[in-house]
Design a protein around this motif. Sequence first.
Motif, PDB file in Angstrom:
ATOM      1  N   ASN A   1      44.724  54.001  42.327  1.00 22.37           N
ATOM      2  CA  ASN A   1      45.252  53.394  41.097  1.00 22.37           C
ATOM      3  C   ASN A   1      44.219  52.658  40.250  1.00 22.37           C
ATOM      4  OD1 ASN A   1      44.726  50.975  42.360  1.00 22.37           O
ATOM      5  ND2 ASN A   1      46.783  50.153  42.165  1.00 22.37           N
ATOM      6  N   TYR A   2      42.927  52.783  40.576  1.00 23.05           N
ATOM      7  CA  TYR A   2      41.984  51.908  39.875  1.00 23.05           C
ATOM      8  C   TYR A   2      41.921  52.165  38.366  1.00 23.05           C
ATOM      9  CZ  TYR A   2      38.301  55.477  39.826  1.00 23.05           C
ATOM     10  OH  TYR A   2      37.573  56.594  39.600  1.00 23.05           O
TER      11      TYR A   2
ATOM     12  N   MET B   1      39.394  47.509  47.491  1.00 28.37           N
ATOM     13  CA  MET B   1      38.684  47.589  46.209  1.00 28.37           C
ATOM     14  C   MET B   1      39.213  46.536  45.252  1.00 28.37           C
ATOM     15  SD  MET B   1      38.695  51.611  45.433  1.00 28.37           S
ATOM     16  CE  MET B   1      37.525  51.906  44.148  1.00 28.37           C
ATOM     17  N   GLU B   2      38.375  46.199  44.299  1.00 30.10           N
ATOM     18  CA  GLU B   2      38.839  45.293  43.251  1.00 30.10           C
ATOM     19  C   GLU B   2      38.159  45.648  41.941  1.00 30.10           C
ATOM     20  OE1 GLU B   2      37.820  41.208  43.912  1.00 30.10           O
ATOM     21  OE2 GLU B   2      35.677  41.558  43.741  1.00 30.10           O
TER      22      GLU B   2
ATOM     23  N   ALA C   1      49.047  44.947  36.328  1.00 34.15           N
ATOM     24  CA  ALA C   1      48.434  44.872  37.664  1.00 34.15           C
ATOM     25  C   ALA C   1      48.473  43.401  38.043  1.00 34.15           C
ATOM     26  CB  ALA C   1      46.989  45.365  37.605  1.00 34.15           C
ATOM     27  N   GLN C   2      48.172  43.111  39.290  1.00 34.93           N
ATOM     28  CA  GLN C   2      48.137  41.701  39.676  1.00 34.93           C
ATOM     29  C   GLN C   2      46.774  41.124  39.307  1.00 34.93           C
ATOM     30  OE1 GLN C   2      49.385  40.551  43.728  1.00 34.93           O
ATOM     31  NE2 GLN C   2      47.715  39.068  43.555  1.00 34.93           N
ATOM     32  N   ILE C   3      46.785  40.250  38.319  1.00 40.03           N
ATOM     33  CA  ILE C   3      45.510  39.766  37.772  1.00 40.03           C
ATOM     34  C   ILE C   3      45.302  38.291  38.142  1.00 40.03           C
ATOM     35  CG2 ILE C   3      44.275  39.283  35.610  1.00 40.03           C
ATOM     36  CD1 ILE C   3      45.592  41.761  34.426  1.00 40.03           C
ATOM     37  N   THR C   4      44.078  37.971  38.518  1.00 37.31           N
ATOM     38  CA  THR C   4      43.721  36.570  38.771  1.00 37.31           C
ATOM     39  C   THR C   4      42.608  36.186  37.806  1.00 37.31           C
ATOM     40  OG1 THR C   4      44.198  36.855  41.105  1.00 37.31           O
ATOM     41  CG2 THR C   4      42.912  34.916  40.509  1.00 37.31           C
ATOM     42  N   VAL C   5      42.817  35.100  37.097  1.00 42.42           N
ATOM     43  CA  VAL C   5      41.757  34.583  36.227  1.00 42.42           C
ATOM     44  C   VAL C   5      41.306  33.257  36.807  1.00 42.42           C
ATOM     45  CG1 VAL C   5      41.139  33.853  33.901  1.00 42.42           C
ATOM     46  CG2 VAL C   5      42.893  35.598  34.212  1.00 42.42           C
TER      47      VAL C   5
END
Lengths: 217, 222
Positions: free
Chosen positions: A167-168, A1-2, A126-130
């Motif tokens: 954990n979403y 999931m994302e 959380a591990q975030i990607t932009v």
Amino acid sequence: MECVVQGIIETKHVEALEILLQGLCGVHRESLRVHELCLKSVPNLGLVSSEVRLLCDLEQPEPTWTVRHIGGAMRGAGAEQISVLVRTMAESKVSKNALRLFYALGYKLDHELLRVGFSFLFQRGAQITVTVSSVNKMLKLHATDEAVPVTPGIQLVEVTSPASSENYNEVVAAVSSFCEYLAPLLHLSKPGVSTGVVPTAAAAAASLMSDGGGTAL
Amino acid sequence: MPIKWILHWQPNPGTTVNSQILSEVSQCAESINGVKEGRWKTTLSFYKSMVREQGIGNDFPRDFVGISLAEQPGKYFLVIRGQRIVVEAESSIQMIMEKLQSYKTRVALNFEGNQYQLGDFQLRVGKVVPMHSETLRGIVMEMEYVPISSWEKSHQIMGEFFDLWKEALLKRSLPGHFVHIEPNFAEYGLPDQYGMQHTAIQYANITAQIVATSHAVQAPRN
């Protein structure tokens, strides 16, 4: 999931966004150049029609390939109330001949894109990607060298974070609170819900450019 | 990585594989001073296309298999023999295939048994059984030579070792023999340097042979 949100920004403000992201994330940007091939199943294949993406990372000395499947978004009253889209997503790195395999299995190229820009990957609740990228289309099949922007002057900003069914909620909270920092420059919302550019962008960008992102917005 | 030949047991006409043969083969590995070193396992799944309407343009591949090797549990290999395609992926590709709902796994075969070391050679002898079943479908052997990873350069020494092995096995007068089919790796676009994709192709090939042999044996009964 994302968990995912998207927004758009005018190319002239991208430099300011980069300064802001650099200040917020404390990591260096990574260059992004990805050839994305969207494949769809031929009419009779599968109980339902299906779609899969092949991503070729052209930034690597030897291009690397990834298969990505994006599934349905989480539904229900709870999902509607949150400002972040939660969806299933699965990825696998693959060897370079994956396109041939999917063609052989009965998938056809629906469209292809070239994303060029940069990304920041960091930990913030959380591990975030932009990713900030211009989306380009190819005039000739696979001709990434001759790609032209789909929307000149506009770039796509995407914030994603891996999540699980456990954990979403926390990840959604982390993504939402991160988005607030970017609000003066751009508005981020669920994919498909277009909100356009924000009116404060020019002023916010000017402020960022003048003090190098040192001042909190 | 070290090169390996993967061989399958070809029963004599009119005979089938049985566990007695497997046990004799294992004993043979020990009799030539093979040191038992533990277990090994490979799993191969047959994928079948799912179609909305039967009979209309269903020319989807029938020889599409997925392979996982115990030595690399995080990897998964997809092979279409007829079109000479092998793809190396992460094991998460299985989840993607499931979500696409265009192919489903029909049957899965386990290849499992003991591993023996003989100097620079590793021998893995095992049974071929359907998952969740103990019905013996075949016997398989991996012959690995640790010092060399070039397919071409290893040919002579592998051939010589295979001759020795056949000789040792001959004394037991078993109703069949091991067969080595040499795949044309270049057709799959693979280099001479041996890798896991080479192993996956060999498994896809011997499985096709084992299935063909068992069909040939069963045919007269039908």
